[in-house]
Motif scaffolding. Structure first.
Motif, PDB file in Angstrom:
ATOM      1  N   PHE A  24      -3.296 -18.348  11.507  1.00  0.00           N
ATOM      2  CA  PHE A  24      -3.542 -19.568  10.455  1.00  0.00           C
ATOM      3  C   PHE A  24      -5.193 -18.345  10.114  1.00  0.00           C
ATOM      4  CE2 PHE A  24      -1.282 -22.179  13.126  1.00  0.00           C
ATOM      5  CZ  PHE A  24      -0.444 -21.894  12.452  1.00  0.00           C
ATOM      6  N   GLU A  25      -5.450 -16.680  10.810  1.00  0.00           N
ATOM      7  CA  GLU A  25      -6.426 -16.217   9.813  1.00  0.00           C
ATOM      8  C   GLU A  25      -5.862 -15.090   8.585  1.00  0.00           C
ATOM      9  OE1 GLU A  25      -9.072 -16.581  11.208  1.00  0.00           O
ATOM     10  OE2 GLU A  25      -8.959 -18.090  12.080  1.00  0.00           O
ATOM     11  N   GLY A  26      -6.752 -15.265   7.801  1.00  0.00           N
ATOM     12  CA  GLY A  26      -6.907 -14.266   6.994  1.00  0.00           C
ATOM     13  C   GLY A  26      -7.069 -12.758   7.030  1.00  0.00           C
ATOM     14  N   LEU A  27      -6.256 -11.716   6.086  1.00  0.00           N
ATOM     15  CA  LEU A  27      -6.377 -10.231   6.338  1.00  0.00           C
ATOM     16  C   LEU A  27      -6.467  -9.642   5.263  1.00  0.00           C
ATOM     17  CD1 LEU A  27      -6.105  -8.122   8.469  1.00  0.00           C
ATOM     18  CD2 LEU A  27      -3.639  -8.187   8.221  1.00  0.00           C
ATOM     19  N   LYS A  47      10.619  -6.467  12.852  1.00  0.00           N
ATOM     20  CA  LYS A  47      10.085  -6.153  13.823  1.00  0.00           C
ATOM     21  C   LYS A  47      11.084  -7.119  14.907  1.00  0.00           C
ATOM     22  CE  LYS A  47      10.010  -1.585  12.854  1.00  0.00           C
ATOM     23  NZ  LYS A  47      10.633  -0.420  13.369  1.00  0.00           N
ATOM     24  N   VAL A  48      10.079  -8.245  14.463  1.00  0.00           N
ATOM     25  CA  VAL A  48      10.166  -9.115  15.185  1.00  0.00           C
ATOM     26  C   VAL A  48      10.373 -11.018  14.275  1.00  0.00           C
ATOM     27  CG1 VAL A  48       8.649  -9.954  17.057  1.00  0.00           C
ATOM     28  CG2 VAL A  48       9.050  -8.594  16.617  1.00  0.00           C
ATOM     29  N   GLU A  49      11.340 -11.346  14.573  1.00  0.00           N
ATOM     30  CA  GLU A  49      11.321 -12.598  13.703  1.00  0.00           C
ATOM     31  C   GLU A  49      11.150 -11.951  12.287  1.00  0.00           C
ATOM     32  OE1 GLU A  49       9.515 -15.976  14.970  1.00  0.00           O
ATOM     33  OE2 GLU A  49      10.473 -15.811  16.960  1.00  0.00           O
ATOM     34  N   ASN A  50      11.386 -13.062  11.186  1.00  0.00           N
ATOM     35  CA  ASN A  50      11.058 -12.703  10.331  1.00  0.00           C
ATOM     36  C   ASN A  50       9.391 -12.587   9.837  1.00  0.00           C
ATOM     37  OD1 ASN A  50      13.664 -12.307   9.892  1.00  0.00           O
ATOM     38  ND2 ASN A  50      13.910 -14.612   9.779  1.00  0.00           N
ATOM     39  N   PRO A  51       8.853 -11.869   9.236  1.00  0.00           N
ATOM     40  CA  PRO A  51       7.122 -12.141   8.897  1.00  0.00           C
ATOM     41  C   PRO A  51       7.356 -12.287   7.547  1.00  0.00           C
ATOM     42  CG  PRO A  51       8.307  -9.922   8.713  1.00  0.00           C
ATOM     43  CD  PRO A  51       9.436  -9.857   9.451  1.00  0.00           C
ATOM     44  N   GLN A  52       6.669 -13.062   6.996  1.00  0.00           N
ATOM     45  CA  GLN A  52       5.866 -13.480   5.581  1.00  0.00           C
ATOM     46  C   GLN A  52       4.946 -12.515   5.549  1.00  0.00           C
ATOM     47  OE1 GLN A  52       5.763 -18.016   6.039  1.00  0.00           O
ATOM     48  NE2 GLN A  52       5.959 -17.891   3.705  1.00  0.00           N
ATOM     49  N   ILE A  53       5.155 -12.789   3.759  1.00  0.00           N
ATOM     50  CA  ILE A  53       3.336 -12.257   3.035  1.00  0.00           C
ATOM     51  C   ILE A  53       3.306 -12.885   2.186  1.00  0.00           C
ATOM     52  CG2 ILE A  53       2.866 -10.704   2.078  1.00  0.00           C
ATOM     53  CD1 ILE A  53       2.905  -9.580   4.189  1.00  0.00           C
ATOM     54  N   CYS A  54       2.094 -13.705   2.109  1.00  0.00           N
ATOM     55  CA  CYS A  54       1.580 -15.346   1.565  1.00  0.00           C
ATOM     56  C   CYS A  54       1.060 -14.208   0.188  1.00  0.00           C
ATOM     57  CB  CYS A  54       0.556 -15.870   1.703  1.00  0.00           C
ATOM     58  SG  CYS A  54       1.297 -17.115   3.413  1.00  0.00           S
ATOM     59  N   ALA A  55       0.655 -12.988   0.298  1.00  0.00           N
ATOM     60  CA  ALA A  55       0.025 -12.839  -1.257  1.00  0.00           C
ATOM     61  C   ALA A  55      -0.396 -11.592  -0.877  1.00  0.00           C
ATOM     62  CB  ALA A  55      -1.147 -13.764  -1.652  1.00  0.00           C
ATOM     63  N   ILE A  56      -0.337 -10.816  -2.019  1.00  0.00           N
ATOM     64  CA  ILE A  56      -0.855  -9.237  -2.201  1.00  0.00           C
ATOM     65  C   ILE A  56      -1.503  -9.416  -3.547  1.00  0.00           C
ATOM     66  CG2 ILE A  56      -0.632  -6.675  -2.325  1.00  0.00           C
ATOM     67  CD1 ILE A  56       2.050  -7.530  -0.890  1.00  0.00           C
ATOM     68  N   GLU A  57      -3.243  -8.564  -3.826  1.00  0.00           N
ATOM     69  CA  GLU A  57      -3.744  -8.532  -4.175  1.00  0.00           C
ATOM     70  C   GLU A  57      -3.599  -7.577  -5.211  1.00  0.00           C
ATOM     71  OE1 GLU A  57      -8.199  -9.758  -6.933  1.00  0.00           O
ATOM     72  OE2 GLU A  57      -7.854  -9.388  -4.344  1.00  0.00           O
ATOM     73  N   ILE A  58      -3.486  -6.917  -6.499  1.00  0.00           N
ATOM     74  CA  ILE A  58      -3.309  -5.215  -6.947  1.00  0.00           C
ATOM     75  C   ILE A  58      -4.550  -5.433  -8.057  1.00  0.00           C
ATOM     76  CG2 ILE A  58      -2.240  -3.575  -8.588  1.00  0.00           C
ATOM     77  CD1 ILE A  58       0.025  -5.118  -6.659  1.00  0.00           C
ATOM     78  N   ILE A  59      -5.307  -4.757  -7.300  1.00  0.00           N
ATOM     79  CA  ILE A  59      -6.424  -4.388  -8.399  1.00  0.00           C
ATOM     80  C   ILE A  59      -7.145  -2.360  -9.390  1.00  0.00           C
ATOM     81  CG2 ILE A  59      -8.861  -4.440  -8.486  1.00  0.00           C
ATOM     82  CD1 ILE A  59      -9.310  -6.149  -5.950  1.00  0.00           C
ATOM     83  N   PRO A  60      -6.417  -2.809  -9.890  1.00  0.00           N
ATOM     84  CA  PRO A  60      -6.309  -1.646 -10.904  1.00  0.00           C
ATOM     85  C   PRO A  60      -7.921  -0.393 -11.110  1.00  0.00           C
ATOM     86  CG  PRO A  60      -5.836  -2.557 -12.728  1.00  0.00           C
ATOM     87  CD  PRO A  60      -6.730  -3.371 -11.380  1.00  0.00           C
ATOM     88  N   GLN A  61      -7.720   0.752 -10.810  1.00  0.00           N
ATOM     89  CA  GLN A  61      -8.898   1.616 -10.511  1.00  0.00           C
ATOM     90  C   GLN A  61      -8.770   2.547 -11.530  1.00  0.00           C
ATOM     91  OE1 GLN A  61     -11.021   2.086  -7.618  1.00  0.00           O
ATOM     92  NE2 GLN A  61     -10.293  -0.704  -7.270  1.00  0.00           N
ATOM     93  N   TRP A  62      -9.617   2.320 -12.429  1.00  0.00           N
ATOM     94  CA  TRP A  62      -9.638   3.360 -13.176  1.00  0.00           C
ATOM     95  C   TRP A  62     -11.015   4.415 -13.159  1.00  0.00           C
ATOM     96  CZ3 TRP A  62      -5.108   1.806 -15.466  1.00  0.00           C
ATOM     97  CH2 TRP A  62      -4.733   1.091 -16.372  1.00  0.00           C
ATOM     98  N   GLY A  63     -10.219   6.009 -14.071  1.00  0.00           N
ATOM     99  CA  GLY A  63     -11.306   6.670 -14.364  1.00  0.00           C
ATOM    100  C   GLY A  63     -11.097   7.660 -13.243  1.00  0.00           C
ATOM    101  N   PRO A  64     -12.111   8.398 -12.584  1.00  0.00           N
ATOM    102  CA  PRO A  64     -11.058   9.541 -12.043  1.00  0.00           C
ATOM    103  C   PRO A  64     -10.422   9.141 -10.764  1.00  0.00           C
ATOM    104  CG  PRO A  64     -13.403   9.819 -12.160  1.00  0.00           C
ATOM    105  CD  PRO A  64     -13.476   8.256 -12.622  1.00  0.00           C
ATOM    106  N   LYS A  65      -9.468   9.986 -10.132  1.00  0.00           N
ATOM    107  CA  LYS A  65      -9.238   9.951  -9.180  1.00  0.00           C
ATOM    108  C   LYS A  65      -9.173   9.630  -7.719  1.00  0.00           C
ATOM    109  CE  LYS A  65      -4.253  11.956 -10.096  1.00  0.00           C
ATOM    110  NZ  LYS A  65      -3.589  12.589  -9.054  1.00  0.00           N
ATOM    111  N   ARG A  66      -8.821   8.368  -7.314  1.00  0.00           N
ATOM    112  CA  ARG A  66      -9.719   8.180  -5.361  1.00  0.00           C
ATOM    113  C   ARG A  66      -8.960   8.254  -4.800  1.00  0.00           C
ATOM    114  NH1 ARG A  66     -11.724   2.220  -5.681  1.00  0.00           N
ATOM    115  NH2 ARG A  66     -12.101   2.807  -3.314  1.00  0.00           N
ATOM    116  N   VAL A  67      -9.273   9.650  -3.141  1.00  0.00           N
ATOM    117  CA  VAL A  67      -8.268  10.396  -2.873  1.00  0.00           C
ATOM    118  C   VAL A  67      -9.034   9.446  -1.205  1.00  0.00           C
ATOM    119  CG1 VAL A  67      -7.241  11.772  -1.690  1.00  0.00           C
ATOM    120  CG2 VAL A  67      -7.812  11.704  -4.102  1.00  0.00           C
ATOM    121  N   ARG A  68      -8.257   9.097  -0.641  1.00  0.00           N
ATOM    122  CA  ARG A  68      -8.954   8.103   1.218  1.00  0.00           C
ATOM    123  C   ARG A  68      -7.795   8.977   2.234  1.00  0.00           C
ATOM    124  NH1 ARG A  68     -10.665   1.974   1.024  1.00  0.00           N
ATOM    125  NH2 ARG A  68     -11.839   1.965  -1.352  1.00  0.00           N
TER     126      ARG A  68
END
Length: 68
Positions: A24-27, A47-68
């Motif tokens: 019950f903790e956010g990540l 891998k173990v039972e059936n994991p559940q994803i409740c939300a995914i946020e996608i934030i566009p990155q405009w401008g020069p490419k960022r590399v990590r």
């Protein structure tokens, strides 16, 4: 526990309980991926039972490419 793939980048044996510090903790995770066709491909492999994803946020990155 599950593995997932985002735009070809593999994340194996991800344990959300360990990463979040318990039930019950956010990540929040940040990552930068390149999208060329207007679609982001995310796949999950349980891998173990059936994991559940409740939300995914996608934030566009405009401008020069960022590399990590």
């Amino acid at each position: 526990m599950f593995s997932f793939n985002v735009q070809g980048r593999e994340f194996k044996d991800f344990d959300v309980w360990v990463k979040a510090g318990g039930p019950f903790e956010g990540l929040r995770g940040d990552g930068v991926v390149e999208v060329n066709d207007g679609k982001i491909k995310v796949t999950f492999t349980p891998k173990v039972e059936n994991p559940q994803i409740c939300a995914i946020e996608i934030i566009p990155q405009w401008g020069p490419k960022r590399v990590r």
